[in-house]
Design a protein around this motif. Structure first.
Motif, mmCIF file in Angstrom:
data_model
loop_
_atom_site.group_PDB
_atom_site.id
_atom_site.type_symbol
_atom_site.label_atom_id
_atom_site.label_comp_id
_atom_site.label_asym_id
_atom_site.label_seq_id
_atom_site.Cartn_x
_atom_site.Cartn_y
_atom_site.Cartn_z
ATOM 1 N N ILE A 84 0.820 -1.219 0.000
ATOM 2 C CA ILE A 84 0.000 0.000 0.000
ATOM 3 C C ILE A 84 0.853 1.269 0.000
ATOM 4 N N PRO A 85 1.863 1.422 0.856
ATOM 5 C CA PRO A 85 2.686 2.633 0.781
ATOM 6 C C PRO A 85 3.421 2.788 -0.555
ATOM 7 N N ARG A 86 3.842 1.673 -1.153
ATOM 8 C CA ARG A 86 4.493 1.750 -2.460
ATOM 9 C C ARG A 86 3.546 2.276 -3.528
ATOM 10 N N VAL A 87 2.323 1.766 -3.513
ATOM 11 C CA VAL A 87 1.318 2.217 -4.484
ATOM 12 C C VAL A 87 1.016 3.693 -4.262
ATOM 13 N N VAL A 88 0.913 4.110 -3.009
ATOM 14 C CA VAL A 88 0.650 5.514 -2.696
ATOM 15 C C VAL A 88 1.751 6.401 -3.276
ATOM 16 N N ARG A 89 3.015 6.015 -3.096
ATOM 17 C CA ARG A 89 4.122 6.816 -3.642
ATOM 18 C C ARG A 89 4.063 6.921 -5.160
ATOM 19 N N VAL A 90 3.741 5.825 -5.829
ATOM 20 C CA VAL A 90 3.635 5.852 -7.291
ATOM 21 C C VAL A 90 2.529 6.803 -7.716
ATOM 22 N N PHE A 91 1.383 6.745 -7.061
ATOM 23 C CA PHE A 91 0.267 7.620 -7.431
ATOM 24 C C PHE A 91 0.578 9.081 -7.113
ATOM 25 N N GLN A 92 1.311 9.311 -6.060
ATOM 26 C CA GLN A 92 1.687 10.691 -5.762
ATOM 27 C C GLN A 92 2.590 11.233 -6.859
ATOM 28 N N GLN A 93 3.516 10.425 -7.329
ATOM 29 C CA GLN A 93 4.439 10.860 -8.368
ATOM 30 C C GLN A 93 3.755 10.975 -9.731
ATOM 31 N N VAL A 94 2.980 9.975 -10.105
ATOM 32 C CA VAL A 94 2.382 9.920 -11.442
ATOM 33 C C VAL A 94 1.181 10.849 -11.584
ATOM 34 N N PHE A 95 0.289 10.843 -10.583
ATOM 35 C CA PHE A 95 -0.965 11.582 -10.681
ATOM 36 C C PHE A 95 -0.985 12.861 -9.849
ATOM 37 N N GLY A 96 0.051 13.112 -9.071
ATOM 38 C CA GLY A 96 0.039 14.269 -8.197
ATOM 39 C C GLY A 96 -1.000 14.148 -7.108
ATOM 40 N N ALA A 97 -1.305 12.905 -6.721
ATOM 41 C CA ALA A 97 -2.316 12.650 -5.693
ATOM 42 C C ALA A 97 -1.772 13.050 -4.307
ATOM 43 N N ASP A 98 -2.647 13.504 -3.449
ATOM 44 C CA ASP A 98 -2.218 13.915 -2.111
ATOM 45 C C ASP A 98 -2.495 12.841 -1.060
ATOM 46 N N GLN A 99 -3.241 11.817 -1.416
ATOM 47 C CA GLN A 99 -3.541 10.749 -0.447
ATOM 48 C C GLN A 99 -3.906 9.466 -1.149
#
Length: 99
Positions: A84-99
């Motif tokens: 889960i934390p790995r997926v969160v980091r990828v989405f933050q980088q790729v999509f600019g997601a905040d959470q």
């Protein structure tokens, strides 16, 4: 900021169908795996949702067919905690997601 959702799906009705033979598990279908799978390890597969309600929705699917989340083995829970934390980091980088 944008947000995303990680869906953790535990073969509730699909596992019953897989065990009874009424209908094969859709996540064991190799066509679905080729089309939607973005990650795989020893315990889980991660799929992009084909009909997401929110952009970036993923499904984390255990490879073992289980009826309920409490049937996950200790090792599976540990790996889920790593994924889960790995997926969160990828989405933050790729999509600019905040959470």
């Amino acid at each position: 900021m944008k947000s995303f959702v990680i869906g953790i799906f535990f073969f509730l009705q699909f596992s019953v169908m897989a065990f009874t033979g009424d209908r094969p598990c859709p996540f064991c279908n190799t066509e679905i795996q080729k089309a939607a799978q973005v990650f795989e390890n020893e315990y889980f597969r991660i799929f992009v949702d084909h009909a997401p309600i929110v952009k970036g929705h993923l499904l984390i699917i255990p490879k073992r067919h289980i009826m309920k989340a409490d049937q996950l083995m200790r090792e599976e829970w540990c790996m889920l905690g790593v994924l889960i934390p790995r997926v969160v980091r990828v989405f933050q980088q790729v999509f600019g997601a905040d959470q």
